[in-house]
Design a protein around this motif. Structure first.
Motif, PDB file in Angstrom:
ATOM      1  N   GLY A 102      -7.944  -1.561   1.765  1.00 42.37           N
ATOM      2  CA  GLY A 102      -7.793  -0.668   2.906  1.00 42.37           C
ATOM      3  C   GLY A 102      -6.361  -0.203   3.127  1.00 42.37           C
ATOM      4  O   GLY A 102      -5.417  -0.653   2.467  1.00 42.37           O
ATOM      5  N   GLN A 103      -6.189   0.690   4.079  1.00 44.04           N
ATOM      6  CA  GLN A 103      -4.885   1.283   4.348  1.00 44.04           C
ATOM      7  C   GLN A 103      -3.861   0.255   4.814  1.00 44.04           C
ATOM      8  O   GLN A 103      -2.680   0.334   4.445  1.00 44.04           O
ATOM      9  N   LEU A 104      -4.284  -0.723   5.626  1.00 45.83           N
ATOM     10  CA  LEU A 104      -3.333  -1.708   6.131  1.00 45.83           C
ATOM     11  C   LEU A 104      -2.776  -2.562   4.998  1.00 45.83           C
ATOM     12  O   LEU A 104      -1.572  -2.836   4.940  1.00 45.83           O
ATOM     13  N   VAL A 105      -3.639  -2.987   4.070  1.00 49.43           N
ATOM     14  CA  VAL A 105      -3.170  -3.773   2.919  1.00 49.43           C
ATOM     15  C   VAL A 105      -2.229  -2.937   2.060  1.00 49.43           C
ATOM     16  O   VAL A 105      -1.185  -3.425   1.592  1.00 49.43           O
ATOM     17  N   LYS A 106      -2.556  -1.665   1.855  1.00 56.96           N
ATOM     18  CA  LYS A 106      -1.679  -0.785   1.073  1.00 56.96           C
ATOM     19  C   LYS A 106      -0.326  -0.619   1.766  1.00 56.96           C
ATOM     20  O   LYS A 106       0.725  -0.574   1.106  1.00 56.96           O
ATOM     21  N   LEU A 107      -0.347  -0.546   3.111  1.00 56.91           N
ATOM     22  CA  LEU A 107       0.907  -0.430   3.858  1.00 56.91           C
ATOM     23  C   LEU A 107       1.735  -1.708   3.724  1.00 56.91           C
ATOM     24  O   LEU A 107       2.957  -1.652   3.569  1.00 56.91           O
ATOM     25  N   LEU A 108       1.081  -2.854   3.777  1.00 60.87           N
ATOM     26  CA  LEU A 108       1.785  -4.132   3.625  1.00 60.87           C
ATOM     27  C   LEU A 108       2.472  -4.214   2.264  1.00 60.87           C
ATOM     28  O   LEU A 108       3.613  -4.666   2.157  1.00 60.87           O
ATOM     29  N   VAL A 109       1.770  -3.779   1.224  1.00 60.70           N
ATOM     30  CA  VAL A 109       2.336  -3.804  -0.125  1.00 60.70           C
ATOM     31  C   VAL A 109       3.476  -2.795  -0.248  1.00 60.70           C
ATOM     32  O   VAL A 109       4.551  -3.098  -0.776  1.00 60.70           O
ATOM     33  N   HIS A 110       3.247  -1.584   0.283  1.00 60.72           N
ATOM     34  CA  HIS A 110       4.245  -0.507   0.171  1.00 60.72           C
ATOM     35  C   HIS A 110       5.556  -0.875   0.863  1.00 60.72           C
ATOM     36  O   HIS A 110       6.645  -0.571   0.359  1.00 60.72           O
TER      37      HIS A 110
END
Length: 376
Positions: A87-95
């Motif tokens: 999801g978007q939140l996990v992608k944001l955490l990684v980014h």
């Protein structure tokens, strides 16, 4: 505190900390304040267990805290949330690199409640079923019949292959016009399978989505499948030591890039100019901080908010796993509104010592739903 900032953020909830972290990374001068002594606001994970009981002052435990093991072993979420693995939140955490401050573990399974009574207002004959995570589980599941499984499989294959930029994948479906109900009818899905799709996979809270164009439904199906493919057991992730680690992670990011934090500031108010535009904040001692923008959670500006709906939660401490979950140490259980004669779904998030949120031998089950009456 007497200084000028680009942005002042009030409240250390998840969304406030995400914005604070991103603004600091972008080079903004940020002051972040909270009335509480801990990070997280309504998204906090309270520890030790005594602090959890202190938060709900009218609730008296039947046991003293030390009988539940070491109080420091508990990290109790005020607002439960599982993260979609893709999801978007996990992608944001990684980014943003916030993952270096956090550890995640997959949730063991996703379950759905099915009421076997024809009269859905009666609940004595219901059962929890595992939402299949692979083809083997799907074939063995009694959640739906054999022929219905074939139709459901065809629907999932269509959703996985659908590409809004490739008309060859449309198969006579205009996802911006065809409603979800019409899409279900096209694939011959019955009411039970529609419920599993809309509520267990796509996480819609009620059936209002069926009247909307089906593009969002297709995208949610794709997200579920992509998240499930990441780890296999379920599409969900959950941070060790509780959801409160997420806002703290973004707070660390903000601090690294120069953000200033002040906790335990209970009497901060927003200052408005003559035009009614926020221009800063002040405390009871009269100290003022000026800024170009104020970001806050609704509790800091209640006179400018209106209530749309309310959520009721029950936080349950269990000394056993939930029945019919094969002793899962963590899981999400969804009780669809259609199975309960309600307007909105009920969610149950179950976590345990495997995620470092309670003492060994105990489980936390947090039940959440939208308030539908004056006496929930």
């Amino acid at each position: 505190m007497d200084d000028t900032y680009d942005v002042i953020v009030l409240g250390t909830g998840l969304k406030e900390c995400v914005l604070s972290g991103m603004l600091s990374v972008a080079g903004k001068k940020v002051l972040h304040m909270d009335r509480n002594k801990y990070y997280g606001a309504d998204s906090a994970s309270l520890t030790p267990l005594d602090q959890f009981y202190d938060h709900f002052k009218d609730q008296k435990p039947k046991k003293t805290a030390d009988q539940y093991g070491r109080p420091r072993d508990w990290n109790v979420d005020l607002i439960p949330k599982f993260l979609m693995a893709n999801g978007q939140l996990v992608k944001l955490l990684v980014h943003t690199g916030v993952t270096r401050y956090l550890e995640f573990k997959s949730v063991e399974g996703s379950y759905v409640y099915k009421n076997e009574n024809k009269d859905k207002s009666k609940h004595g004959n219901g059962k929890i079923y595992k939402v299949p995570a692979d083809e083997k589980e799907a074939l063995a599941s009694s959640l739906m019949g054999l022929f219905e499984k074939r139709r459901f499989r065809n629907f999932l294959i269509f959703a996985a292959e659908y590409d809004i930029n490739n008309p060859a994948t449309y198969k006579d479906v205009d996802a911006n016009k065809m409603t979800c109900s019409e899409l279900y009818a096209k694939f011959g899905l019955d009411e039970n399978t529609q419920g599993v799709t809309g509520h267990s996979l796509c996480l819609y809270l009620n059936d209002e989505y069926k009247k909307q164009p089906c593009l969002n439904l297709i995208n949610r199906c794709k997200l579920y499948s992509e998240s499930l493919a990441r780890y296999g057991k379920s599409p969900y992730l959950y941070p060790l030591y509780g959801l409160g680690e997420l806002p703290q992670g973004f707070a660390r990011l903000s601090a690294i890039y120069g953000g200033t934090y002040m906790l335990d500031k209970p009497d901060v108010t927003i200052v408005f100019n003559e035009q009614g535009v926020a221009e800063g904040v002040k405390d009871v001692e009269g100290a003022t901080a000026k800024c170009s923008m104020v970001i806050c959670d609704p509790s800091y500006a209640q006179d400018k908010c209106r209530v749309i709906s309310k959520v009721v939660r029950a936080i349950c401490i269990l000394n056993h796993p939930v029945k019919d979950t094969k002793d899962a140490a963590s899981c999400q259980i969804i009780l669809p509104q259609g199975q309960l004669n309600r307007k909105d779904d009920i969610y149950v998030c179950v976590v345990s010592n495997t995620h470092q949120v309670c003492s060994k031998g105990y489980y936390l089950a947090i039940v959440s739903t939208t308030v539908e009456s004056s006496d929930p």
